[in-house]
Scaffold this motif. Structure first.
Motif, mmCIF file in Angstrom:
data_model
loop_
_atom_site.group_PDB
_atom_site.id
_atom_site.type_symbol
_atom_site.label_atom_id
_atom_site.label_comp_id
_atom_site.label_asym_id
_atom_site.label_seq_id
_atom_site.Cartn_x
_atom_site.Cartn_y
_atom_site.Cartn_z
ATOM 1 N N GLY A 46 -12.901 12.926 -16.784
ATOM 2 C CA GLY A 46 -13.531 11.750 -17.345
ATOM 3 C C GLY A 46 -12.903 10.432 -16.951
ATOM 4 N N LYS A 47 -11.934 10.481 -16.057
ATOM 5 C CA LYS A 47 -11.250 9.244 -15.641
ATOM 6 C C LYS A 47 -11.363 9.043 -14.139
ATOM 7 C CE LYS A 47 -7.875 9.108 -19.406
ATOM 8 N NZ LYS A 47 -6.440 8.945 -19.755
ATOM 9 N N GLU A 48 -11.099 7.831 -13.715
ATOM 10 C CA GLU A 48 -11.111 7.531 -12.300
ATOM 11 C C GLU A 48 -9.822 8.036 -11.642
ATOM 12 O OE1 GLU A 48 -13.866 3.468 -12.332
ATOM 13 O OE2 GLU A 48 -11.793 3.404 -11.656
ATOM 14 N N ARG A 49 -9.919 8.221 -10.349
ATOM 15 C CA ARG A 49 -8.747 8.630 -9.585
ATOM 16 C C ARG A 49 -7.682 7.529 -9.649
ATOM 17 N NH1 ARG A 49 -10.214 10.846 -3.894
ATOM 18 N NH2 ARG A 49 -10.799 8.651 -3.552
ATOM 19 N N ALA A 50 -6.437 7.925 -9.845
ATOM 20 C CA ALA A 50 -5.362 6.956 -10.047
ATOM 21 C C ALA A 50 -4.194 7.238 -9.112
ATOM 22 C CB ALA A 50 -4.886 7.003 -11.502
ATOM 23 N N PHE A 51 -3.553 6.191 -8.709
ATOM 24 C CA PHE A 51 -2.379 6.272 -7.835
ATOM 25 C C PHE A 51 -1.210 6.901 -8.574
ATOM 26 C CE2 PHE A 51 0.711 5.219 -4.763
ATOM 27 C CZ PHE A 51 1.778 4.595 -5.374
ATOM 28 N N VAL A 52 -0.454 7.736 -7.859
ATOM 29 C CA VAL A 52 0.750 8.344 -8.416
ATOM 30 C C VAL A 52 1.987 7.904 -7.638
ATOM 31 C CG1 VAL A 52 1.952 10.511 -8.912
ATOM 32 C CG2 VAL A 52 -0.533 10.345 -9.231
ATOM 33 N N ALA A 53 1.978 8.156 -6.330
ATOM 34 C CA ALA A 53 3.162 7.844 -5.519
ATOM 35 C C ALA A 53 2.756 7.779 -4.054
ATOM 36 C CB ALA A 53 4.250 8.903 -5.714
ATOM 37 N N ALA A 54 3.578 7.095 -3.266
ATOM 38 C CA ALA A 54 3.337 7.012 -1.835
ATOM 39 C C ALA A 54 4.653 6.874 -1.092
ATOM 40 C CB ALA A 54 2.419 5.840 -1.502
ATOM 41 N N PHE A 55 4.619 7.308 0.164
ATOM 42 C CA PHE A 55 5.796 7.229 1.029
ATOM 43 C C PHE A 55 5.363 6.704 2.385
ATOM 44 C CE2 PHE A 55 9.901 8.306 2.682
ATOM 45 C CZ PHE A 55 9.669 8.664 3.992
ATOM 46 N N SER A 56 6.060 5.689 2.867
ATOM 47 C CA SER A 56 5.760 5.126 4.169
ATOM 48 C C SER A 56 6.692 5.722 5.208
ATOM 49 C CB SER A 56 5.927 3.605 4.150
ATOM 50 O OG SER A 56 5.871 3.093 5.466
ATOM 51 N N GLY A 57 6.108 6.417 6.192
ATOM 52 C CA GLY A 57 6.913 6.977 7.262
ATOM 53 C C GLY A 57 7.455 5.911 8.197
ATOM 54 N N ARG A 58 6.867 4.723 8.180
ATOM 55 C CA ARG A 58 7.308 3.663 9.100
ATOM 56 C C ARG A 58 8.578 2.989 8.607
ATOM 57 N NH1 ARG A 58 3.188 -0.627 10.384
ATOM 58 N NH2 ARG A 58 4.661 -1.039 12.036
ATOM 59 N N ASP A 59 8.592 2.642 7.317
ATOM 60 C CA ASP A 59 9.770 1.923 6.813
ATOM 61 C C ASP A 59 10.528 2.695 5.743
ATOM 62 O OD1 ASP A 59 7.580 -0.381 5.006
ATOM 63 O OD2 ASP A 59 8.145 1.685 4.580
ATOM 64 N N LEU A 60 10.094 3.915 5.477
ATOM 65 C CA LEU A 60 10.760 4.828 4.543
ATOM 66 C C LEU A 60 10.751 4.323 3.109
ATOM 67 C CD1 LEU A 60 13.820 5.986 6.694
ATOM 68 C CD2 LEU A 60 11.469 6.824 6.700
ATOM 69 N N ASN A 61 9.842 3.411 2.798
ATOM 70 C CA ASN A 61 9.725 2.924 1.427
ATOM 71 C C ASN A 61 8.927 3.918 0.575
ATOM 72 O OD1 ASN A 61 11.170 0.532 1.667
ATOM 73 N ND2 ASN A 61 9.373 -0.621 2.320
ATOM 74 N N THR A 62 9.277 3.964 -0.697
ATOM 75 C CA THR A 62 8.526 4.768 -1.658
ATOM 76 C C THR A 62 7.912 3.856 -2.717
ATOM 77 O OG1 THR A 62 10.541 5.159 -2.957
ATOM 78 C CG2 THR A 62 9.939 6.838 -1.343
ATOM 79 N N TYR A 63 6.807 4.315 -3.267
ATOM 80 C CA TYR A 63 6.066 3.543 -4.251
ATOM 81 C C TYR A 63 5.648 4.503 -5.376
ATOM 82 C CZ TYR A 63 5.591 0.708 -0.045
ATOM 83 O OH TYR A 63 5.845 -0.004 1.098
ATOM 84 N N TYR A 64 5.724 4.021 -6.608
ATOM 85 C CA TYR A 64 5.375 4.863 -7.754
ATOM 86 C C TYR A 64 4.552 4.089 -8.769
ATOM 87 C CZ TYR A 64 8.992 8.030 -6.052
ATOM 88 O OH TYR A 64 9.740 8.887 -5.281
ATOM 89 N N ALA A 65 3.653 4.804 -9.405
ATOM 90 C CA ALA A 65 2.980 4.248 -10.577
ATOM 91 C C ALA A 65 3.995 4.134 -11.707
ATOM 92 C CB ALA A 65 1.822 5.144 -10.991
ATOM 93 N N ASP A 66 3.825 3.126 -12.538
ATOM 94 C CA ASP A 66 4.768 2.922 -13.644
ATOM 95 C C ASP A 66 4.845 4.156 -14.542
ATOM 96 O OD1 ASP A 66 4.019 -0.611 -14.169
ATOM 97 O OD2 ASP A 66 5.385 0.396 -12.771
ATOM 98 N N SER A 67 3.743 4.838 -14.683
ATOM 99 C CA SER A 67 3.681 5.970 -15.608
ATOM 100 C C SER A 67 4.519 7.166 -15.154
ATOM 101 C CB SER A 67 2.231 6.411 -15.803
ATOM 102 O OG SER A 67 1.660 6.767 -14.558
ATOM 103 N N VAL A 68 4.904 7.183 -13.880
ATOM 104 C CA VAL A 68 5.660 8.345 -13.372
ATOM 105 C C VAL A 68 7.054 7.974 -12.886
ATOM 106 C CG1 VAL A 68 3.489 9.436 -12.714
ATOM 107 C CG2 VAL A 68 4.857 8.265 -10.970
ATOM 108 N N LYS A 69 7.377 6.703 -12.874
ATOM 109 C CA LYS A 69 8.704 6.284 -12.409
ATOM 110 C C LYS A 69 9.800 6.962 -13.214
ATOM 111 C CE LYS A 69 7.687 1.734 -10.476
ATOM 112 N NZ LYS A 69 7.793 0.265 -10.665
#
Length: 126
Positions: free
Chosen positions: A42-65
């Motif tokens: 019943g909800k829209e698709r939501a971002f969880v986490a991402a990893f950039s292979g180019r600069d090795l940065n990681t990104y997280y949704a606040d709910s999973v940090k």
């Protein structure tokens, strides 16, 4: 043709852990942006986490940090999502995503990603 295949979902009690895997094929993924999204009923698709292979940065949704960790194994063309301290609200279908694009990337936006897996179900019981 790029293909993404997720695995590792299942049923776990609150407070437990799961590790999702996404194995990619069809290209060399070292410089890709790899992401995990989820969609609860019943909800829209939501971002969880991402990893950039180019600069090795990681990104997280606040709910999973602090609870989830994204990582990669380039030798295996695999991206992982380690999920600890799981909560019932983490219940969802989890999707792996990838893009080879280089510019104007917004890791938290699903429109950034070109390729998607079929999803794996995660259910957390209270």
């Amino acid at each position: 043709q790029v293909q993404l295949v997720e695995s590792g979902g299942g049923l776990v009690q609150a407070g437990g852990s799961l590790r999702l895997s996404c194995t990619a094929s069809g290209d060399t993924f070292n410089n890709y942006l790899m992401g995990w999204f989820r969609q609860a009923p019943g909800k829209e698709r939501a971002f969880v986490a991402a990893f950039s292979g180019r600069d090795l940065n990681t990104y997280y949704a606040d709910s999973v940090k602090g609870r989830f960790t994204i990582s990669t194994d380039n030798a295996k063309n695999t991206v992982y999502l380690q999920m600890n301290s799981l909560r019932p609200e983490d219940t969802a279908v989890y999707y792996c995503a990838a893009t080879s694009a280089r510019d104007l990337l917004i890791p938290s936006s699903d429109s950034t990603f070109e390729y998607w897996g079929q999803g794996t179900q995660v259910a957390v019981s209270s």
